[in-house]
Design an enzyme around this catalytic site. Structure first.
Site, PDB file in Angstrom:
ATOM      1  N   ASP A 198      -4.524   3.512   2.760  1.00 12.93           N
ATOM      2  CA  ASP A 198      -5.924   3.074   2.891  1.00 12.93           C
ATOM      3  C   ASP A 198      -6.029   1.585   3.231  1.00 12.93           C
ATOM      4  O   ASP A 198      -7.132   1.037   3.290  1.00 12.93           O
ATOM      5  CB  ASP A 198      -6.730   3.413   1.626  1.00 12.93           C
ATOM      6  CG  ASP A 198      -6.286   2.607   0.411  1.00 12.93           C
ATOM      7  OD1 ASP A 198      -5.282   1.856   0.515  1.00 12.93           O
ATOM      8  OD2 ASP A 198      -6.928   2.719  -0.649  1.00 12.93           O
ATOM      9  N   HIS A 212      -3.009 -16.738  -6.148  1.00 10.19           N
ATOM     10  CA  HIS A 212      -3.991 -16.065  -5.288  1.00 10.19           C
ATOM     11  C   HIS A 212      -5.232 -16.921  -5.017  1.00 10.19           C
ATOM     12  O   HIS A 212      -6.098 -16.506  -4.253  1.00 10.19           O
ATOM     13  CB  HIS A 212      -4.402 -14.749  -5.945  1.00 10.19           C
ATOM     14  CG  HIS A 212      -5.114 -14.958  -7.254  1.00 10.19           C
ATOM     15  ND1 HIS A 212      -4.489 -15.490  -8.364  1.00 10.19           N
ATOM     16  CD2 HIS A 212      -6.391 -14.748  -7.607  1.00 10.19           C
ATOM     17  CE1 HIS A 212      -5.370 -15.584  -9.348  1.00 10.19           C
ATOM     18  NE2 HIS A 212      -6.533 -15.140  -8.922  1.00 10.19           N
ATOM     19  N   ASP A 213      -5.333 -18.077  -5.665  1.00 10.97           N
ATOM     20  CA  ASP A 213      -6.490 -18.963  -5.465  1.00 10.97           C
ATOM     21  C   ASP A 213      -6.154 -20.195  -4.637  1.00 10.97           C
ATOM     22  O   ASP A 213      -7.035 -21.016  -4.369  1.00 10.97           O
ATOM     23  CB  ASP A 213      -7.017 -19.458  -6.824  1.00 10.97           C
ATOM     24  CG  ASP A 213      -7.579 -18.340  -7.671  1.00 10.97           C
ATOM     25  OD1 ASP A 213      -8.094 -17.355  -7.102  1.00 10.97           O
ATOM     26  OD2 ASP A 213      -7.513 -18.452  -8.915  1.00 10.97           O
ATOM     27  N   GLU A 218      -5.179 -19.717 -18.174  1.00 14.57           N
ATOM     28  CA  GLU A 218      -5.600 -20.452 -16.974  1.00 14.57           C
ATOM     29  C   GLU A 218      -6.718 -21.412 -17.378  1.00 14.57           C
ATOM     30  O   GLU A 218      -7.735 -20.985 -17.923  1.00 14.57           O
ATOM     31  CB  GLU A 218      -6.113 -19.488 -15.899  1.00 14.57           C
ATOM     32  CG  GLU A 218      -6.358 -20.206 -14.582  1.00 14.57           C
ATOM     33  CD  GLU A 218      -7.458 -19.609 -13.719  1.00 14.57           C
ATOM     34  OE1 GLU A 218      -7.477 -19.889 -12.516  1.00 14.57           O
ATOM     35  OE2 GLU A 218      -8.328 -18.881 -14.246  1.00 14.57           O
ATOM     36  N   ASP A 240      -1.558  -1.058  -3.905  1.00 11.55           N
ATOM     37  CA  ASP A 240      -1.868  -0.266  -5.103  1.00 11.55           C
ATOM     38  C   ASP A 240      -0.655  -0.188  -6.028  1.00 11.55           C
ATOM     39  O   ASP A 240       0.426  -0.720  -5.715  1.00 11.55           O
ATOM     40  CB  ASP A 240      -2.347   1.142  -4.689  1.00 11.55           C
ATOM     41  CG  ASP A 240      -1.430   1.763  -3.637  1.00 11.55           C
ATOM     42  OD1 ASP A 240      -0.205   1.528  -3.727  1.00 11.55           O
ATOM     43  OD2 ASP A 240      -1.924   2.457  -2.728  1.00 11.55           O
ATOM     44  N   ASP A 288      -7.623 -15.464 -17.749  1.00 10.08           N
ATOM     45  CA  ASP A 288      -8.456 -16.044 -16.701  1.00 10.08           C
ATOM     46  C   ASP A 288      -9.443 -17.065 -17.277  1.00 10.08           C
ATOM     47  O   ASP A 288     -10.153 -16.768 -18.242  1.00 10.08           O
ATOM     48  CB  ASP A 288      -9.224 -14.889 -16.051  1.00 10.08           C
ATOM     49  CG  ASP A 288      -9.879 -15.243 -14.736  1.00 10.08           C
ATOM     50  OD1 ASP A 288      -9.144 -15.472 -13.764  1.00 10.08           O
ATOM     51  OD2 ASP A 288     -11.121 -15.266 -14.683  1.00 10.08           O
ATOM     52  N   ASP A 345      -3.685  -9.247 -16.499  1.00 11.80           N
ATOM     53  CA  ASP A 345      -4.686 -10.303 -16.343  1.00 11.80           C
ATOM     54  C   ASP A 345      -5.829  -9.992 -17.300  1.00 11.80           C
ATOM     55  O   ASP A 345      -6.331  -8.867 -17.330  1.00 11.80           O
ATOM     56  CB  ASP A 345      -5.188 -10.313 -14.891  1.00 11.80           C
ATOM     57  CG  ASP A 345      -5.416 -11.715 -14.371  1.00 11.80           C
ATOM     58  OD1 ASP A 345      -6.185 -12.454 -15.013  1.00 11.80           O
ATOM     59  OD2 ASP A 345      -4.842 -12.063 -13.321  1.00 11.80           O
ATOM     60  N   ASP A 394       0.852  -1.190   0.000  1.00  7.47           N
ATOM     61  CA  ASP A 394       0.000   0.000   0.000  1.00  7.47           C
ATOM     62  C   ASP A 394       0.892   1.245   0.000  1.00  7.47           C
ATOM     63  O   ASP A 394       1.908   1.273   0.702  1.00  7.47           O
ATOM     64  CB  ASP A 394      -0.878  -0.041   1.263  1.00  7.47           C
ATOM     65  CG  ASP A 394      -1.811   1.156   1.354  1.00  7.47           C
ATOM     66  OD1 ASP A 394      -2.071   1.795   0.309  1.00  7.47           O
ATOM     67  OD2 ASP A 394      -2.282   1.440   2.483  1.00  7.47           O
TER      68      ASP A 394
HETATM   69  C1  GLC Z   1      -9.915 -17.411 -11.902  1.00  9.27           C
HETATM   70  C2  GLC Z   1      -9.216 -16.458 -10.966  1.00  9.27           C
HETATM   71  C3  GLC Z   1      -9.992 -16.377  -9.695  1.00  9.27           C
HETATM   72  C4  GLC Z   1     -11.351 -15.831 -10.022  1.00  9.27           C
HETATM   73  C5  GLC Z   1     -12.045 -16.653 -11.096  1.00  9.27           C
HETATM   74  C6  GLC Z   1     -13.180 -15.898 -11.696  1.00  9.27           C
HETATM   75  O1  GLC Z   1      -9.914 -18.706 -11.436  1.00  9.27           O
HETATM   76  O2  GLC Z   1      -7.908 -16.862 -10.766  1.00  9.27           O
HETATM   77  O3  GLC Z   1      -9.370 -15.578  -8.724  1.00  9.27           O
HETATM   78  O4  GLC Z   1     -12.140 -15.797  -8.870  1.00  9.27           O
HETATM   79  O5  GLC Z   1     -11.199 -16.968 -12.166  1.00  9.27           O
HETATM   80  O6  GLC Z   1     -12.688 -14.824 -12.439  1.00  9.27           O
END
Ligand code: GLC
Length: 588
Positions: A43, A364-365, A292, A47, A224, A116, A39
């Site tokens: 906040d 992140h998932d 992905e 960012d 994605d 992304d 950050d």
């Molecule tokens: C992908 C992303 C995930 C998101 C999902 C819907 O799997 O990595 O974070 O929630 O798609 O966009």
């Protein structure tokens, strides 16, 4: 030389000459989840200013590519994976000028930027959807998937959804629009309506947007759930509830699994080849695309990544991160090491002569790998984090490091349900309670599997908010940051961070690491993960003890102590591999 095992470097097809191989075979990518990275304005939310401030960390690590999770304008229902404007920056994260500044700064440091690309769906607040929803006769009605209720059923009646598919984030994949009495499809949250890629105008709008970003200087995209863009909606139900049986029924739910109708659907290759032609063909410069692809098979991945077909450069597959799932990700099972070896081994062999692997533990998932696949007890956390890193980075493919992984960041000690923020976790808890499941058991699974584990702020130093923010962090900082942080590791040659630097440098320097053929050894062994990489006359042996049980190296390699050590994660290498010890040896 290898005891009990003949060393077959199986002929897995032509290996490109190192100088002919694409640049990304030698590259390592680093994922920034901007909300949790740094950050800069107090906040409590990371960012672009924060990313700009921390670029030295990436340079120091030696990575080649930064993949930036979404920073576009968004209602943030799914932390930016619900986009309401593809060609802007959410004020939460900064400005387009800062994004331009980031492109220039990265290029100045010899790094590339992957944006992304989230185009399976938009936000329900995207002007395209707002217009589409406005009326059944809207010019954009057909940009999304609208369907009437099932024949003979009233809109909103239980089970009247056009198919019985469950969304990835719990509940039905269809939401009723009261005004028109029609349903729209959302494979994810109801705030993420799916775009209709059958409509050429949708595809053209996406292509134009992608060209706009490339013209601005970005170097490619992480796409994605891109294998979900082609759907077959001809009146299909998921398993158990319709006339077509696509997959197993979902536990504790009247909804079905519709994935057979939208994972790698009928036109997905055509759409990606068209995207390649319309967006990437004829562009100079080192670009990179990674798709992905949940549920993608090796056979499909070969097609997606075959350079001759010009679709994408590599895919993120999900097989290895599903090995500890039972009926769903919340049904957590112990990982069997031989399953992991078999899985990675199949992918290495399957994409050996055609296509390319991407390699990841964390993103992140996913929960943190050191907690999930390693051993995050104080005694073995550092050793298992470096062991897992060695194992992954020595495979053939492009490694992706997720922020904090290079510091050995671990899962967060979550308490009750109020500690979770991710909509997947929150939705799951809500549905499980309606289904009458045991709250303690549901919470136990959330603690292990929730995506929030990956999303706590990066631990930069030992100060109260770990140097992430001067305000209140949007998700708490892991209390272990007093010990586990970047500042402490920077000056420590034995740190996880220092080990990642060595691994990244090794990939840059040694063509065997980038391109060598992969051969799995000891496939049945539960404690030791071993393989060779071979290119021309060079052979590396990688041997990792993925357990607490010591392993006599002589059982694998009779002359282990005479074999030069290229890299290891523990000092004073002796004849026994200690718990979580990893070594890379040069056989010849
Ligand atoms: C992908 C992303 C995930 C998101 C999902 C819907 O799997 O990595 O974070 O929630 O798609 O966009």
């Amino acid at each position: 030389m290898l005891a009990h095992l003949a060393l077959h470097c199986t002929d897995v097809g032509a290996v490109a000459e190192p100088e002919d191989a694409p640049w990304w075979t030698r590259a390592v990518a680093y994922q920034v989840y901007p909300r949790s990275f740094q950050d800069s304005d107090g906040d409590g939310i990371g960012d672009l200013g924060g990313v700009l401030r921390r670029l030295d960390h990436l340079t120091d690590l030696g990575v080649d590519v930064l993949w930036l999770s979404p920073v576009y304008p968004s209602p943030q229902a799914d932390n930016g994976y619900d986009i309401s404007d593809y060609q802007g920056i959410d004020p939460l994260f900064g400005t387009l000028d800062q994004l331009d500044e980031l492109i220039a700064a990265l290029h100045g440091r010899g790094m590339k930027l992957l944006m992304d690309l989230v185009v399976n769906h938009t936000s329900d607040e995207h002007p395209w959807f707002v217009e589409s929803r406005s009326s059944p006769t809207s010019a954009k009605r057909d940009w999304y998937w609208w369907r009437p209720p099932r024949a003979g059923m009233a809109p909103g009646a239980p089970g009247a959804e056009p198919t019985n598919w469950q969304s990835a984030f719990s509940g039905p994949a269809w939401t009723l629009d009261e005004a028109s009495g029609e349903y729209y499809l959302h494979l994810f949250d109801r705030k993420q309506p799916d775009l209709n890629w059958e409509n050429p105008a949708v595809r053209q709008a996406v292509h134009a947007m992608m060209r706009w970003w490339l013209d601005r200087g970005v170097d490619g995209f992480r796409m994605d759930v891109i294998n979900m863009i082609s759907k077959d909606l001809r009146g299909r139900d998921g398993a158990g509830h319709g006339h077509l049986h696509d997959g197993p029924p979902l536990p504790g739910s009247s909804l079905g699994d519709g994935s057979a109708s939208y994972l790698c659907g009928p036109r997905v290759h055509e759409f990606l080849a068209e995207m390649h032609r319309e967006v990437f063909a004829g562009r100079n410069g080192p670009l990179l695309t990674v798709g992905e692809m949940p549920g993608v098979t090796i056979e499909e991945a070969r097609l997606f990544t075959d350079p001759a077909r010009a679709e994408v450069d590599m895919v993120f597959q999900f097989e290895h991160v599903g090995l500890d799932h039972g009926a769903s990700k919340w049904d957590v099972r112990p990982l069997r090491m031989r399953d992991l070896k078999a899985s990675f081994g199949r992918w290495q062999a399957g994409l050996a002569d055609v296509g390319w692997n991407s390699l990841y533990w964390d993103n992140h998932d996913q929960p943190r790998a050191v907690s999930r696949f390693g051993d995050d007890s104080p005694r073995y956390r550092r050793d298992s984090a470096t062991c897992l890193a060695t194992l992954l980075h020595l495979h053939r493919g492009t490694p992706y490091v997720y922020q904090g992984q290079e510091l050995g960041m671990a899962n967060y000690p979550f308490g009750g349900v109020d500690d979770f923020q991710d909509l997947e976790s929150v939705n799951h808890f809500g549905t499980a309670m309606v289904d009458g499941q045991d709250p303690d058991a549901v919470l136990a699974a959330l603690r292990v599997m929730s995506r929030d584990n990956a999303r706590t702020p990066v631990q930069w130093d030992a100060s109260p908010h770990a140097g992430f923010t001067t305000g209140t962090p949007w998700l708490p900082v892991n209390p272990d940051h007093v010990e586990w942080n970047a500042e402490a590791q920077r000056s420590d040659p034995a740190s996880v961070l220092a080990h990642y630097k060595r691994l990244i440098a090794l990939r840059h320097e040694d063509p065997v690491v980038a391109l060598g053929d992969f051969t799995l050894l000891l496939p049945e062994h539960d404690d030791v993960y071993a393989f060779t990489r071979a290119l021309d006359d060079e052979v590396l042996l990688v041997v990792c003890n993925v357990s607490r049980t010591p392993y006599r190296l002589a059982d694998l390699l009779s002359q282990a102590m005479d074999t030069p050590l290229v890299l290891g994660n523990l000092p004073d290498a002796g004849p026994t591999l200690r718990p979580w010890e990893a070594r890379v040896l040069r056989l010849r």
